[in-house]
Design a protein around this motif. Structure first.
Motif, PDB file in Angstrom:
ATOM      1  N   VAL A  10      -0.601   7.794  -9.029  1.00 38.16           N
ATOM      2  CA  VAL A  10      -1.020   6.144  -8.628  1.00 38.16           C
ATOM      3  C   VAL A  10       0.438   5.721  -8.336  1.00 38.16           C
ATOM      4  N   GLU A  30      -5.493   4.888  -6.691  1.00 35.94           N
ATOM      5  CA  GLU A  30      -6.605   5.596  -7.662  1.00 35.94           C
ATOM      6  C   GLU A  30      -6.599   6.957  -7.162  1.00 35.94           C
ATOM      7  N   ARG A  38      -8.036   7.146  -3.505  1.00 34.77           N
ATOM      8  CA  ARG A  38      -8.111   5.965  -2.712  1.00 34.77           C
ATOM      9  C   ARG A  38      -6.925   5.291  -2.463  1.00 34.77           C
ATOM     10  N   ILE A  72      -0.623  -1.318 -11.853  1.00 39.51           N
ATOM     11  CA  ILE A  72      -1.806  -0.745 -11.910  1.00 39.51           C
ATOM     12  C   ILE A  72      -2.266  -0.237 -13.318  1.00 39.51           C
TER      13      ILE A  72
END
Length: 100
Positions: A10, A30, A38, A72
């Protein structure tokens, strides 16, 4: 990091190789499994509508943005503005020095 066996992280910067967004940059937001991630860039591809991409369709740039990763990990999300800023910063600092 470009080793196909290495695990994507990430906050890692990637260049999109296939599809509508070809040759654009984005961050991995992700890791879905060993094959899919993603990605979002905060501009055309916002965080809330992140794109699922096969790892074979992105080029990992060996750049990990700590501010994106920490955001994140700590809050579970990252802002679109932070992604846009990080992409412009890392492209200017790293890729333009290589002669682009």
């Amino acid at each position: 990091m470009n080793d196909p066996e290495s695990i994507p992280q990430v906050g890692e910067l990637v260049r999109i190789l296939n599809g509508r967004d070809k040759d654009q940059f984005a961050f991995i937001i992700e890791v879905l499994d060993e094959r899919f991630v993603r990605i979002a860039d905060g501009d055309k591809r916002k965080v809330d509508r992140a794109k699922k991409k096969n790892l074979h369709h992105v080029e990992r740039m060996n750049i990990l943005a700590p501010e994106v990763k920490h955001s994140i990990v700590e809050t579970g999300r990252v802002t679109n503005a932070k992604l846009r800023f990080a992409i412009s910063t890392y492209i200017d600092d790293n890729l333009l020095k290589e002669g682009e």
